[in-house]
Scaffold this active site. Structure first.
Site, PDB file in Angstrom:
ATOM      1  N   TRP A 107      34.357  55.928  45.846  1.00  0.00           N
ATOM      2  CA  TRP A 107      34.914  55.255  44.670  1.00  0.00           C
ATOM      3  C   TRP A 107      34.445  55.895  43.375  1.00  0.00           C
ATOM      4  CZ3 TRP A 107      39.179  53.129  45.555  1.00  0.00           C
ATOM      5  CH2 TRP A 107      39.418  52.457  46.745  1.00  0.00           C
ATOM      6  N   ASP A 176      31.465  50.003  37.696  1.00  0.00           N
ATOM      7  CA  ASP A 176      32.461  49.429  38.599  1.00  0.00           C
ATOM      8  C   ASP A 176      31.689  48.487  39.524  1.00  0.00           C
ATOM      9  OD1 ASP A 176      34.190  48.813  40.629  1.00  0.00           O
ATOM     10  OD2 ASP A 176      34.601  50.879  41.241  1.00  0.00           O
ATOM     11  N   LYS A 200      37.191  40.544  46.216  1.00  0.00           N
ATOM     12  CA  LYS A 200      35.952  40.476  47.015  1.00  0.00           C
ATOM     13  C   LYS A 200      35.266  39.127  46.718  1.00  0.00           C
ATOM     14  CE  LYS A 200      36.260  45.191  47.296  1.00  0.00           C
ATOM     15  NZ  LYS A 200      36.976  45.893  48.319  1.00  0.00           N
TER      16      LYS A 200
HETATM   17  N1  PMP Z   1      35.903  50.302  43.427  1.00  0.00           N
HETATM   18  C1  PMP Z   1      35.280  49.806  44.513  1.00  0.00           C
HETATM   19  C2  PMP Z   1      33.786  49.807  44.546  1.00  0.00           C
HETATM   20  C3  PMP Z   1      36.030  49.274  45.560  1.00  0.00           C
HETATM   21  O1  PMP Z   1      35.412  48.777  46.637  1.00  0.00           O
HETATM   22  C4  PMP Z   1      37.446  49.263  45.475  1.00  0.00           C
HETATM   23  C5  PMP Z   1      38.313  48.665  46.555  1.00  0.00           C
HETATM   24  N2  PMP Z   1      37.778  48.468  47.768  1.00  0.00           N
HETATM   25  C6  PMP Z   1      38.040  49.806  44.344  1.00  0.00           C
HETATM   26  C7  PMP Z   1      37.243  50.318  43.333  1.00  0.00           C
HETATM   27  C8  PMP Z   1      39.535  49.821  44.187  1.00  0.00           C
HETATM   28  O2  PMP Z   1      39.929  48.527  43.884  1.00  0.00           O
HETATM   29  P1  PMP Z   1      41.450  48.140  43.627  1.00  0.00           P
HETATM   30  O3  PMP Z   1      42.101  48.153  44.957  1.00  0.00           O
HETATM   31  O4  PMP Z   1      41.376  46.783  43.012  1.00  0.00           O
HETATM   32  O5  PMP Z   1      42.036  49.150  42.698  1.00  0.00           O
END
Ligand code: PMP
Length: 366
Positions: A107, A176, A200
């Site tokens: 991520w 994030d 989450k």
């Molecule tokens: N950052 C992290 C730490 C994540 O775990 C996730 C999704 N699992 C995301 C970003 C992406 O999130 P989204 O699907 O809401 O764009």
């Protein structure tokens, strides 16, 4: 077969996550006729008083639960965490500046890749994936013209988590927190901006929470359209476009549930206990279960491990499913196993899973 008040599975997915049963029941009760208005909250104008109360409550409860200081704005947006991968650099990565991204698995790399479309970026720590640790940031790592440093507070795929955030002096820290916001107490003052999508610990997909220091709003780039500017959402109480009303409603219910549990400190203590139940099984299994992340940065949200080979992983996952434990397969590109322990997973759920892990080892440890 499990039976927690008629729910036949424990959802250990990495997200969307299980919701507290009380929250689902309340949604069900009020779904068709919200507070005798004759309509569902989903059907209401977002300017209607009933919806506005929900909207304001979702924001004020977030402030209360995380003790967000007055000089921070809370914004609720659509678009997921990935939109933030783009919005953060669009607003704060100015032409003469660079943004530092701390590398802690997928991520963080995805976030940096998006920022690189906008301007100059640099990485701190190894870009190697999978990554089982969190790099230490020292002053020498930070370039002079740094606009901000970005971290991923909990690494959903690798199962690592910051237990202490870096102190960067005047350089804003942007985090994030998609997979650990509302799972533990944080000192918001350490951050210029925090973002987390809803699916989450906040509730369901469709809403993304942003906590931003007012001084960041003064640094926004000029050439960003209003619909991608934090300040425009802050000024309009997140009503620039029609907000994701139902997701915000669910978020308000989840926040009330957290408050009823005793608040963030109680939730954090419970989360630590849940994670240590499963890490203890891993650590005391003589290598039957092999944990992935370094012990000093283990995630209390996502427990990542594997068994001796792929066949055993698959057998473990299948047998767990038969017992009602679902979603424990590792990331689709990584394999292995991952058990996600978001807030609504109870200690009882973990005790049951611990029992299952120990029984599986007893039966298969030759
Ligand atoms: N950052 C992290 C730490 C994540 O775990 C996730 C999704 N699992 C995301 C970003 C992406 O999130 P989204 O699907 O809401 O764009």
């Amino acid at each position: 077969m499990l039976n927690y008040s008629n729910r036949k599975v424990v959802n250990f997915y990495s997200g969307p996550s299980q919701l507290p049963l009380e929250v689902l029941e309340e949604i069900q009760q009020k779904l068709i006729d919200y507070k005798q208005t004759g309509m569902s909250i989903m059907e209401m104008s977002h300017r209607n008083k009933y919806y506005m109360d929900v909207h304001d409550e979702a924001i004020s409860l977030l402030r209360e639960l995380l003790s967000i200081p007055d000089n921070y704005k809370v914004i609720l947006l659509q678009g997921g965490a990935r939109l933030q991968f783009g919005m953060v650099p669009m607003n704060f990565l100015h032409k003469s500046k660079a943004a530092g991204y701390v590398m802690t698995d997928v991520w963080s790399i995805e976030a940096m890749n998006e920022a690189t479309v906008i301007g100059e970026t640099y990485s701190i720590g190894s870009k190697q994936v999978p990554s089982s640790s969190i790099p230490h940031i020292s002053e020498q790592d930070i370039l002079k013209n740094t606009a901000y440093i970005h971290i991923t507070s909990n690494n959903t795929v690798a199962g690592t988590q910051y237990h202490q955030y870096p102190n960067l002096g005047d350089v804003p820290l942007i985090a994030d927190m998609t997979s650990d916001l509302l799972s533990k107490s944080i000192d918001v003052n350490q951050f210029g901006l925090i973002y987390a999508s809803g699916q989450k610990n906040l509730g369901i997909a469709g809403v993304t929470a942003i906590i931003v220091n007012e001084n960041m709003l003064e640094r926004e780039s000029e050439n960003v359209p209003n619909c991608l500017r934090y300040s425009k959402y802050a000024e309009s109480n997140s009503m620039l476009c029609t907000p994701p009303t139902f997701s915000i409603y669910v978020m308000s219910l989840v926040e009330k549930w957290i408050k009823k549990q005793g608040g963030i400190q109680v939730i954090e203590k419970r989360n630590l206990e849940k994670a240590s139940l499963l890490y203890n099984v891993i650590d005391n299994s003589n290598g039957f279960y092999e944990g992935y992340s370094h012990k000093n940065c283990r995630s209390i949200m996502n427990i990542v491990f594997k068994l001796k080979n792929k066949e055993m992983d698959n057998k473990f996952i299948l047998e767990a499913e038969k017992e009602g434990f679902i979603g424990i397969n590792g990331h689709h590109k990584r394999g292995g196993c991952r058990v996600s322990l978001y807030n609504s997973i109870s200690i009882d759920n973990c005790l049951d899973f611990k029992e299952f892990m120990m029984e599986f080892k007893r039966k298969n440890n030759q």
